[in-house]
Write a protein that holds these residues in place. Structure first.
Motif, mmCIF file in Angstrom:
data_model
loop_
_atom_site.group_PDB
_atom_site.id
_atom_site.type_symbol
_atom_site.label_atom_id
_atom_site.label_comp_id
_atom_site.label_asym_id
_atom_site.label_seq_id
_atom_site.Cartn_x
_atom_site.Cartn_y
_atom_site.Cartn_z
ATOM 1 N N ARG A 158 0.847 -1.196 0.000
ATOM 2 C CA ARG A 158 0.000 0.000 0.000
ATOM 3 C C ARG A 158 0.885 1.250 0.000
ATOM 4 O O ARG A 158 0.622 2.211 -0.701
ATOM 5 C CB ARG A 158 -0.898 -0.020 1.241
ATOM 6 C CG ARG A 158 -2.036 0.961 1.212
ATOM 7 C CD ARG A 158 -2.881 0.868 2.467
ATOM 8 N NE ARG A 158 -3.186 -0.498 2.843
ATOM 9 C CZ ARG A 158 -4.205 -1.186 2.354
ATOM 10 N NH1 ARG A 158 -5.028 -0.621 1.526
ATOM 11 N NH2 ARG A 158 -4.405 -2.431 2.729
ATOM 12 N N THR A 268 -15.241 3.063 -4.209
ATOM 13 C CA THR A 268 -14.713 2.665 -2.905
ATOM 14 C C THR A 268 -13.325 3.273 -2.731
ATOM 15 O O THR A 268 -12.825 3.951 -3.609
ATOM 16 C CB THR A 268 -14.606 1.134 -2.795
ATOM 17 O OG1 THR A 268 -14.009 0.645 -3.987
ATOM 18 C CG2 THR A 268 -15.957 0.503 -2.609
ATOM 19 N N GLY A 269 -12.731 2.958 -1.608
ATOM 20 C CA GLY A 269 -11.365 3.409 -1.365
ATOM 21 C C GLY A 269 -11.286 4.892 -1.112
ATOM 22 O O GLY A 269 -12.235 5.502 -0.638
ATOM 23 N N ARG A 273 -13.860 7.593 0.736
ATOM 24 C CA ARG A 273 -13.455 8.185 2.009
ATOM 25 C C ARG A 273 -13.319 9.694 1.904
ATOM 26 O O ARG A 273 -13.537 10.414 2.879
ATOM 27 C CB ARG A 273 -12.142 7.560 2.486
ATOM 28 C CG ARG A 273 -12.341 6.159 3.025
ATOM 29 C CD ARG A 273 -11.149 5.704 3.828
ATOM 30 N NE ARG A 273 -9.996 5.367 3.012
ATOM 31 C CZ ARG A 273 -9.819 4.190 2.447
ATOM 32 N NH1 ARG A 273 -10.689 3.237 2.609
ATOM 33 N NH2 ARG A 273 -8.745 3.942 1.725
ATOM 34 N N TRP A 279 -15.261 4.371 5.459
ATOM 35 C CA TRP A 279 -15.447 2.979 5.102
ATOM 36 C C TRP A 279 -14.124 2.401 4.672
ATOM 37 O O TRP A 279 -13.573 2.766 3.643
ATOM 38 C CB TRP A 279 -16.485 2.846 3.978
ATOM 39 C CG TRP A 279 -16.715 1.427 3.587
ATOM 40 C CD1 TRP A 279 -16.213 0.788 2.497
ATOM 41 C CD2 TRP A 279 -17.482 0.452 4.293
ATOM 42 N NE1 TRP A 279 -16.621 -0.516 2.476
ATOM 43 C CE2 TRP A 279 -17.396 -0.751 3.559
ATOM 44 C CE3 TRP A 279 -18.220 0.478 5.478
ATOM 45 C CZ2 TRP A 279 -18.029 -1.926 3.972
ATOM 46 C CZ3 TRP A 279 -18.841 -0.683 5.880
ATOM 47 C CH2 TRP A 279 -18.750 -1.858 5.146
ATOM 48 N N ASP A 280 -13.604 1.527 5.470
ATOM 49 C CA ASP A 280 -12.356 0.868 5.158
ATOM 50 C C ASP A 280 -12.530 -0.590 5.559
ATOM 51 O O ASP A 280 -12.789 -0.884 6.721
ATOM 52 C CB ASP A 280 -11.205 1.518 5.939
ATOM 53 C CG ASP A 280 -9.855 1.004 5.477
ATOM 54 O OD1 ASP A 280 -9.777 -0.193 5.135
ATOM 55 O OD2 ASP A 280 -8.886 1.785 5.466
ATOM 56 N N LEU A 281 -12.425 -1.484 4.599
ATOM 57 C CA LEU A 281 -12.682 -2.891 4.914
ATOM 58 C C LEU A 281 -11.743 -3.411 5.993
ATOM 59 O O LEU A 281 -12.088 -4.325 6.725
ATOM 60 C CB LEU A 281 -12.525 -3.751 3.655
ATOM 61 C CG LEU A 281 -13.615 -3.575 2.605
ATOM 62 C CD1 LEU A 281 -13.320 -4.435 1.412
ATOM 63 C CD2 LEU A 281 -14.962 -3.937 3.182
ATOM 64 N N ARG A 282 -10.587 -2.818 6.083
ATOM 65 C CA ARG A 282 -9.658 -3.297 7.103
ATOM 66 C C ARG A 282 -10.237 -3.102 8.495
ATOM 67 O O ARG A 282 -9.978 -3.865 9.405
ATOM 68 C CB ARG A 282 -8.335 -2.537 7.009
ATOM 69 C CG ARG A 282 -7.547 -2.889 5.774
ATOM 70 C CD ARG A 282 -6.290 -2.068 5.686
ATOM 71 N NE ARG A 282 -6.566 -0.653 5.494
ATOM 72 C CZ ARG A 282 -5.664 0.293 5.589
ATOM 73 N NH1 ARG A 282 -4.431 0.003 5.889
ATOM 74 N NH2 ARG A 282 -5.988 1.552 5.384
ATOM 75 N N GLU A 380 -9.351 -4.658 1.190
ATOM 76 C CA GLU A 380 -9.125 -3.249 0.864
ATOM 77 C C GLU A 380 -7.775 -3.117 0.166
ATOM 78 O O GLU A 380 -6.742 -3.276 0.776
ATOM 79 C CB GLU A 380 -9.145 -2.422 2.160
ATOM 80 C CG GLU A 380 -9.038 -0.936 1.956
ATOM 81 C CD GLU A 380 -10.365 -0.291 1.565
ATOM 82 O OE1 GLU A 380 -11.410 -0.901 1.817
ATOM 83 O OE2 GLU A 380 -10.334 0.817 1.006
ATOM 84 N N GLY A 384 -9.254 0.666 -3.334
ATOM 85 C CA GLY A 384 -10.626 0.435 -2.922
ATOM 86 C C GLY A 384 -10.871 -1.047 -2.706
ATOM 87 O O GLY A 384 -9.940 -1.805 -2.479
ATOM 88 N N GLU A 385 -12.118 -1.427 -2.811
ATOM 89 C CA GLU A 385 -12.442 -2.816 -2.529
ATOM 90 C C GLU A 385 -12.104 -3.687 -3.726
ATOM 91 O O GLU A 385 -12.656 -3.533 -4.803
ATOM 92 C CB GLU A 385 -13.940 -2.962 -2.211
ATOM 93 C CG GLU A 385 -14.357 -4.420 -2.201
ATOM 94 C CD GLU A 385 -15.774 -4.639 -1.720
ATOM 95 O OE1 GLU A 385 -16.288 -3.785 -0.997
ATOM 96 O OE2 GLU A 385 -16.346 -5.678 -2.078
#
Ligand code: SF4
Lengths: 442, 167, 193
Positions: A158, A268-269, A273, A279-282, A380, A384-385
């Motif tokens: 990342r 997403t991502g 945000r 919203w962060d899947l982590r 994530e 994004g997702e």
């Protein structure tokens, strides 16, 4: 010699001129399908009546263009310098990976998916491996060390991906020196990846059942060297860009999108945000051991290009925070599951035992069988997702392998962000969406 | 079909009139083609506000697969992944699409974000979405023949020849 | 060193050591090889490595290559970095056609060279089916070192004139013909006024 005529024959995909459009198409292309607010709708009507056909011009940007990030092609309708409509045309990098994925075994599948989003290959491998593990029913038995290694690698990935974003974003907006700095930092991370996985990109290192190899000796020092060198340099970039008036002028208020629109479009991502949706899947649907580490989800407020830039910038810092915690938690032990079905025998045993040799041979030629079923797993990625949908028919190849690519969806927000802006801002918008075309087209 | 649906009511959990399946811990709804749009709409009202993914599967080589719930398996299947941000939940809707009538209603009016997904599904599987504003190919060139991800479309690999290699 | 006033009077001897004699052809080749500008034709993962080669650490400018030109008209070398899809192929050919002669092509990565692991309907199995390739850089992706080696190889080929000879002999790889109009030779005498 066959002569290939220049010019592509995909007329139907291009942006049509206003006179050829039906009202509904026009509305879609200007983005009004999103639930527009009243003022916006009024503005829309104004622009439409204000722009008779002879005053507008449709220009083509790409697919070979220095600031379109790969082979993205945009068609823009302009009135003067104002962008009225925009249509991204994609597919110039369509590689048929989903088809190829059906003929590769689960063992080989990683080589395929890793080449989709080539800026964060390890995240692609991770989502594919997690989907396969879920189908196999071994998703709970992955050894601790493998899980923490996966976290280490995906966070470093990342960082490298966002550093590349900083570099290209800088270059697109004229801060060319940022280009050099961003690449310099990224090289540091890549050098570590090369040491661990043997390759700078497209690693195929995270595999169903764990990872391919253990961390090399001295890895901790290498990671620490990266982590210690980076903060002071990030400070420098802060001075170079964040506070700088030109930078702010170029980005603030450009490419604005609201939370409602982002959700409606499936973005997403960092894009989601930046609109204020945390919203962060982590954090929200934790996978690996993200529920055991502490980090903040960076959220913007205005949904503009500047917010997206700052979010990515600060996510580098959050990733560093996570990596520090991973360093503390890294247990010793196996780096892949000791399940004979999916794991090849260790190298030493192959020399001693015939069975091990046969087993090794079988796993690499035939692969392992995966029970029938279908599963969707999402994680994530820096963009994004990223999700992986696998249908298995019980053989050793996936029956269908689909990857939900974040860039593919995020690209749909572009027409909306560009509408009413200037041509020069189009570049800022493209850059702030940060699409990776390999993933868009797959 | 109708009386099996009658017993189904008591035996299986349903949501918006569709049987719910647990697929490896993930919630899957099996909707019929007529229910499709209304179910997605109802789910959107339930809080599944984001359509994350929409794709197809060609089950040509698995004609005898079992779905259960008295549902007749068809050649194509449409898979829609929905996400609820507030409840932090996912749900998957699967719809059977027969090979002789590959038309589906579009989700565009509920989730505009499915625009690209539907175009991709059309491009790759030939499933037509009625009401979609721009039903053109998205990944392949406009004049391409066939739909690559169908199972009867060959992968198109060229055999590799090692001509003139030093051995 | 004295300033040469009149070459006709002093002759070449009057110029001391201030010049090198060479064939103009060599000079042109040398100049071409040392300032070959690339067309930025990034396609996929390989493009990232190509950019990496141009960036800080590997610093392609050491070889006179740092200028990546967006306009094909200003470029000499097209580095096809990445997989070429069926949809991209006509565009690639068009960009190639727009480049000025002399032009060279490096096929970077296995995808561009042979389709690589993507042996399927979507990818052109080798970019040499579309444009003539001079140097192939193997690898997936080729490391910057490999790319630099490929570029150096190409420079050597340009300097040796190998490429032109081969093209003329084969009638140009992809059927690209250099127009060969008879050049009128007018001899120029140094110093003649
Ligand atoms: S050769 Fe490898 S790195 Fe290069 S484009 Fe192909 S898959 Fe990507």
């Amino acid at each position: 010699m066959t002569i290939i005529s220049a010019g592509t024959a995909e007329g139907g995909q291009e942006l049509l001129s206003r006179s050829e459009l039906t009202a509904k198409e026009l509305l879609r292309e200007v983005g009004s399908v999103l639930r527009l607010s009243e003022t916006e709708a009024a503005l829309l009507a104004e622009v439409q009546t204000e722009a008779p056909e002879d005053q507008t011009m449709i220009i083509n940007m790409g697919p070979q263009h220095p600031s379109t990030h790969g082979v993205l092609r945009l068609m823009l309708e302009l009135q003067g310098e104002t962008v009225l409509r925009c249509k991204p045309i994609i597919g110039y990098l369509h590689t048929g990976m989903e088809k190829t994925g059906e003929s590769l075994t689960y063992m080989q599948g990683g080589t395929n998916v890793t080449r989709m989003d080539y800026l964060s290959p390890l995240n692609n491998e991770l989502v594919f491996s997690m989907a396969v593990e879920k189908l196999l029913g071994i998703d709970g038995d992955i050894p601790e060390r493998a899980v923490w290694m996966r976290m280490l690698l995906s966070e470093l990935n990342r960082m490298s991906s966002h550093l590349l974003f900083l570099a290209t974003n800088g270059m697109d907006l004229g801060a060319v020196s940022m280009m050099l700095y961003g690449w310099r930092e990224r090289e540091d991370v890549l050098r570590f990846f090369q040491k661990v996985t043997g390759l700078r990109m497209n690693h195929n290192f995270i595999r169903p059942g764990g990872v391919a190899a253990d961390l090399p000796a001295g890895w901790r020092d290498d990671v620490l060297a990266i982590l210690e060198g980076l903060p002071s340099r990030l400070e420098e970039y802060d001075i170079l860009m964040t506070g700088q008036p030109i930078w702010r002028e170029r980005l603030q208020g450009v490419g604005v999108i609201t939370a409602q629109e982002a959700i409606a479009l499936g973005a997403t991502g960092p894009i989601l945000r930046s609109t204020g949706v945390a919203w962060d899947l982590r954090r929200d649907m934790p996978y690996l051991h993200y529920d055991q580490v502490e980090f903040d989800v960076i959220v913007g407020q205005y949904g503009d290009a500047y917010d997206r830039y700052s979010i990515r910038f600060n996510e580098i810092r959050e990733s560093m925070r996570i990596v520090y915690q991973v360093l503390d938690c890294m247990p010793s032990g196996d780096f892949r599951i000791q399940n004979k079905k999916v794991t090849p025998p260790p190298r030493a045993r192959i020399d001693e035992s015939m069975e091990a040799l046969i087993h090794h041979f079988k796993i690499f030629t035939e692969g392992f069988k995966v029970p029938e079923g279908e599963v969707y797993v999402a994680i994530e990625s820096p963009r994004g997702e990223i999700g992986c949908y696998i249908v298995s028919d019980g053989s050793s190849n996936p029956y269908r392998m689909h990857v939900r690519a974040p860039s593919f969806v995020n690209i749909q927000t572009m027409p909306h962000m560009m509408r009413g802006g200037l041509v020069a801002d189009a570049v800022a918008v493209i850059s702030s969406v940060d699409p990776v075309l390999g993933e868009v087209d797959r | 079909m109708s009386d099996s649906a009658g017993t189904l009511e008591n035996a299986v959990e349903t949501q918006h009139g569709c049987p719910v399946q647990d697929s490896l811990g993930q919630r899957v709804l099996h909707a019929s083609r007529d229910q499709y749009v209304s179910v997605i709409k109802a789910l959107a009202d339930d809080g599944y506000e984001m359509c994350i993914d929409l794709t197809g599967v060609d089950y040509l080589e698995m004609p005898h697969r079992k779905i259960g719930f008295g549902i007749q398996p068809e050649r194509f299947e449409l898979v829609v992944n929905l996400l609820s941000l507030s409840q932090r939940q996912r749900i998957r809707v699967r719809v059977q699409v027969p090979a002789d009538d590959v038309t589906m209603p579009t989700l565009f009016d509920i989730h505009p974000g499915t625009e690209a997904h539907e175009r991709e599904t059309f491009d790759m599987f030939g499933i037509v979405f009625a009401g979609h504003p721009d039903m053109t190919r998205i990944l392949m060139p406009e004049d391409w023949d066939g739909h690559p991800l169908r199972k009867d479309y060959s992968q198109g690999s060229i055999p590799v020849q090692f001509k003139g290699a030093n051995s | 060193m004295g300033v040469v006033q009149n070459i006709a009077d002093d002759g070449l001897g009057g110029m001391d050591h201030n010049f090198v004699t060479a064939r103009i052809e060599d000079l042109v080749k040398w100049a071409r090889s040392r300032s070959s500008w690339g067309a930025s034709f990034g396609l996929a993962c390989c493009a990232i490595e190509m950019m990496g080669t141009g960036a800080s650490h590997y610093d392609l400018s050491r070889f006179g290559m740092e200028v990546f030109r967006a306009s094909p008209r200003q470029a000499d070398i097209m580095i096809v970095a990445g997989r070429v899809s069926q949809k991209m192929a006509p565009v690639l050919r068009q960009v190639y056609d727009q480049m000025m002669e002399p032009k060279w092509v490096i096929s970077m990565g296995v995808c561009a060279s042979s389709g690589g692991m993507f042996n399927n309907y979507a990818i052109v199995q080798g970019v040499d089916q579309i444009v003539p390739v001079d140097v192939y850089a193997p690898g997936c992706p080729p490391t910057p070192e490999t790319l630099i080696h490929a570029i150096e190889t190409l420079h050597q080929l340009i300097e040796d004139g190998e490429i032109m000879r081969r093209r003329v002999a084969n009638n140009g790889g992809a059927g690209v013909e250099l127009s060969s109009e008879p050049v009128a030779h007018t001899s120029v005498t140094i110093g003649s006024k």
